[in-house]
Design an enzyme around this catalytic site. Structure first.
Site, PDB file in Angstrom:
ATOM      1  N   GLY A   6       6.925  -1.982   1.739  1.00  0.00           N
ATOM      2  CA  GLY A   6       6.587  -1.256   1.004  1.00  0.00           C
ATOM      3  C   GLY A   6       6.208  -2.293  -0.914  1.00  0.00           C
ATOM      4  O   GLY A   6       6.539  -1.273  -1.495  1.00  0.00           O
ATOM      5  N   LEU A   8       3.417  -2.056  -2.051  1.00  0.00           N
ATOM      6  CA  LEU A   8       1.753  -1.975  -3.050  1.00  0.00           C
ATOM      7  C   LEU A   8       2.533  -0.898  -3.842  1.00  0.00           C
ATOM      8  O   LEU A   8       2.193  -0.098  -4.530  1.00  0.00           O
ATOM      9  CB  LEU A   8       0.772  -2.205  -2.033  1.00  0.00           C
ATOM     10  CG  LEU A   8       0.273  -2.895  -1.776  1.00  0.00           C
ATOM     11  CD1 LEU A   8      -1.450  -2.812  -0.968  1.00  0.00           C
ATOM     12  CD2 LEU A   8      -0.004  -4.153  -2.660  1.00  0.00           C
ATOM     13  N   GLY A   9       4.206  -0.617  -3.104  1.00  0.00           N
ATOM     14  CA  GLY A   9       4.733   0.780  -4.194  1.00  0.00           C
ATOM     15  C   GLY A   9       5.421   0.294  -6.099  1.00  0.00           C
ATOM     16  O   GLY A   9       4.608  -0.411  -6.172  1.00  0.00           O
ATOM     17  N   GLN A  10       5.644   1.296  -6.354  1.00  0.00           N
ATOM     18  CA  GLN A  10       6.328   1.490  -7.671  1.00  0.00           C
ATOM     19  C   GLN A  10       6.531   0.048  -8.212  1.00  0.00           C
ATOM     20  O   GLN A  10       6.835  -0.661  -8.788  1.00  0.00           O
ATOM     21  CB  GLN A  10       6.754   2.231  -8.288  1.00  0.00           C
ATOM     22  CG  GLN A  10       6.704   2.197  -9.752  1.00  0.00           C
ATOM     23  CD  GLN A  10       8.002   3.288 -10.736  1.00  0.00           C
ATOM     24  OE1 GLN A  10       8.707   3.865  -9.302  1.00  0.00           O
ATOM     25  NE2 GLN A  10       8.011   3.596 -11.394  1.00  0.00           N
ATOM     26  N   ASP A  32       1.722  -3.818   3.875  1.00  0.00           N
ATOM     27  CA  ASP A  32       2.639  -2.291   3.556  1.00  0.00           C
ATOM     28  C   ASP A  32       1.428  -1.806   4.358  1.00  0.00           C
ATOM     29  O   ASP A  32       0.413  -2.346   4.964  1.00  0.00           O
ATOM     30  CB  ASP A  32       1.910  -1.896   1.698  1.00  0.00           C
ATOM     31  CG  ASP A  32       2.206  -0.295   1.312  1.00  0.00           C
ATOM     32  OD1 ASP A  32       3.547  -0.915   0.494  1.00  0.00           O
ATOM     33  OD2 ASP A  32       2.649   0.284   2.219  1.00  0.00           O
ATOM     34  N   ARG A  34      -0.938  -0.158   3.740  1.00  0.00           N
ATOM     35  CA  ARG A  34      -1.910   0.423   3.727  1.00  0.00           C
ATOM     36  C   ARG A  34      -2.175  -0.497   2.933  1.00  0.00           C
ATOM     37  O   ARG A  34      -1.540  -1.598   2.136  1.00  0.00           O
ATOM     38  CB  ARG A  34      -2.783   1.533   3.306  1.00  0.00           C
ATOM     39  CG  ARG A  34      -2.327   1.530   1.467  1.00  0.00           C
ATOM     40  CD  ARG A  34      -1.434   3.314   1.225  1.00  0.00           C
ATOM     41  NE  ARG A  34      -1.507   3.569   0.213  1.00  0.00           N
ATOM     42  CZ  ARG A  34      -0.266   1.964  -0.967  1.00  0.00           C
ATOM     43  NH1 ARG A  34      -0.028   1.284  -0.394  1.00  0.00           N
ATOM     44  NH2 ARG A  34       0.210   2.859  -2.111  1.00  0.00           N
ATOM     45  N   TYR A 139      16.555  13.378   0.156  1.00  0.00           N
ATOM     46  CA  TYR A 139      16.683  11.521  -0.123  1.00  0.00           C
ATOM     47  C   TYR A 139      17.438  11.429  -0.435  1.00  0.00           C
ATOM     48  O   TYR A 139      17.820   9.421  -0.193  1.00  0.00           O
ATOM     49  CB  TYR A 139      15.651  11.580  -1.415  1.00  0.00           C
ATOM     50  CG  TYR A 139      15.434  10.265  -2.066  1.00  0.00           C
ATOM     51  CD1 TYR A 139      15.740  10.029  -3.652  1.00  0.00           C
ATOM     52  CD2 TYR A 139      14.714   9.335  -2.044  1.00  0.00           C
ATOM     53  CE1 TYR A 139      15.610   9.426  -4.598  1.00  0.00           C
ATOM     54  CE2 TYR A 139      13.812   8.464  -2.553  1.00  0.00           C
ATOM     55  CZ  TYR A 139      15.364   7.863  -3.673  1.00  0.00           C
ATOM     56  OH  TYR A 139      14.835   6.849  -4.332  1.00  0.00           O
ATOM     57  N   LYS A 143      19.699   8.124   0.942  1.00  0.00           N
ATOM     58  CA  LYS A 143      20.520   6.718   0.146  1.00  0.00           C
ATOM     59  C   LYS A 143      21.552   6.511   0.442  1.00  0.00           C
ATOM     60  O   LYS A 143      22.380   6.000   0.922  1.00  0.00           O
ATOM     61  CB  LYS A 143      20.139   7.268  -1.011  1.00  0.00           C
ATOM     62  CG  LYS A 143      18.427   6.916  -1.603  1.00  0.00           C
ATOM     63  CD  LYS A 143      18.334   5.803  -1.262  1.00  0.00           C
ATOM     64  CE  LYS A 143      16.403   4.928  -1.702  1.00  0.00           C
ATOM     65  NZ  LYS A 143      15.914   4.382  -1.510  1.00  0.00           N
TER      66      LYS A 143
HETATM   67  C1  VAH Z   1      12.704   9.516  -7.639  1.00  0.00           C
HETATM   68  N1  VAH Z   1      12.110   7.119  -8.887  1.00  0.00           N
HETATM   69  O1  VAH Z   1      12.105   9.810  -8.487  1.00  0.00           O
HETATM   70  C2  VAH Z   1      12.533   7.680  -8.012  1.00  0.00           C
HETATM   71  C3  VAH Z   1      14.086   7.742  -8.327  1.00  0.00           C
HETATM   72  C4  VAH Z   1      15.822   7.977  -9.484  1.00  0.00           C
HETATM   73  C5  VAH Z   1      14.751   8.457  -9.210  1.00  0.00           C
HETATM   74  O2  VAH Z   1      14.641   7.720  -7.079  1.00  0.00           O
HETATM   75  O3  VAH Z   1      13.020  10.014  -6.798  1.00  0.00           O
END
Ligand code: VAH
Length: 313
Positions: A6, A8-10, A32, A34, A139, A143
């Site tokens: 990853g 090329l991600g933030q 990455d 791409r 998400y 996590k």
């Molecule tokens: C999101 N920037 O908004 C991420 C992060 C705490 C936020 O996990 O999903």
């Protein structure tokens, strides 16, 4: 020698450049799914890698002689909520492949968690390092499962896994996308382009945030920390500030007096944001490996606006 997924991600796009500066350009393999024309993809070793490809990941890490795996590839909260099955498969499948690769190569391992690992039944103010974690988003489920899986690989197989529960991260290198906290990035672009921002997160919604330079330093400081001092591993609460849309707008008005803020609340991302803490407690990170930050809301705002003014956005 480091392999980043990853890349090329933030976070990955800036972490790759910083690690190459610190440890040597050719010691950091960026991967990455791409490619693009960013510095991370073009100024050093880069390979296309889909983290769902276990064999491909093992080969890339082995050929690079990686002794550190930094796994950043994942879907963020809003994207994951829109594609929950894909999010589970990518976020958990990719993490398992990365942990297996680290175990096979006896490599040190980092992957981020998030304030998204907490849910509505978690204490919301100064959320403790060790507390209830019943997130109500895919998400967040990813996590919490990811934290437990990374701790398992430490306790069961001795893999040196370490992680950080990141707050919303604010940066100017990659455009915002897929996150819930990204309103706090978009607002700067809009302030410069139009002098106005319409927030999808409601007034009074407090979330922890951090400027990207502090996030990158936290990853490096944690990875270089003496393991005998670590009581926790996956993952440490870290934060720099907590604000709501009104307060970041106020900070922007100190630099751009005519800036105005409006609201068009997005119920999906508002529900995600409302399920997260208002502020988290980072005392374990400070105590166990000297976590510290340099930027507060006003210094971050000044730097963001200065840097974005130099870009064609
Ligand atoms: C999101 N920037 O908004 C991420 C992060 C705490 C936020 O996990 O999903």
């Amino acid at each position: 020698r480091i392999m980043i997924t990853g890349a090329l991600g933030q976070i990955g796009s800036e972490l790759t450049v910083k690690l190459r500066d610190l440890y040597g350009r050719d010691n950091v393999l960026a991967t990455d799914v791409r490619t693009n024309d960013s510095e991370a993809a073009t100024e050093g070793p880069f390979e296309i890698l889909d983290v769902m490809d276990a064999k491909g990941m093992m080969e890339a890490a082995t050929n690079h002689h990686a002794d550190t795996i930094i796994h950043m590839a994942a879907l963020l909260s809003a994207t994951a909520e829109a594609n929950p099955v894909f999010a589970w498969n990518l976020n958990m499948g990719g993490l398992m492949n990365a942990l297996e690769t680290a175990k096979e190569l006896d490599a040190q391992f980092f992957t981020p968690s998030s304030i998204g690992a907490f849910g509505p039944t978690t204490p919301k103010d100064e959320t403790p390092q060790d507390t209830i974690q019943r997130p109500t988003t895919m998400y967040g489920v990813n996590k919490v499962a990811g934290e437990l899986l990374a701790d398992y690989y430490f306790h069961r197989f001795g893999v040196d896994t370490r992680g950080l529960r990141f707050p919303g991260l604010i940066s100017y290198v990659t455009p915002p996308g897929g996150g819930t906290t990204d309103y706090a990035v978009e607002i700067f672009y809009e302030a410069i382009k139009h002098g106005h921002y319409t927030s999808y997160i409601d007034k009074g919604t407090y979330m922890d945030m951090m400027y990207m330079p502090d996030a990158l330093n936290a990853i490096i400081d944690l990875m270089e920390a003496d393991p005998s001092n670590l009581r926790h591993r996956n993952s440490f609460n870290v934060t720099a500030m907590s604000f709501d849309p009104e307060e970041i707008a106020e900070a922007i008005r100190k630099e751009i007096p005519e800036f105005t803020l409006g609201y068009a609340v997005d119920p999906v991302r508002q529900q995600i944001a409302s399920s997260w803490p208002n502020s988290i407690d980072a005392s374990a990170a400070k105590k166990e490996w000297g976590f510290t930050t340099k930027y507060d809301l006003q210094t971050m705002t000044k730097d963001m606006l200065n840097k974005l003014a130099l870009k064609t956005i």
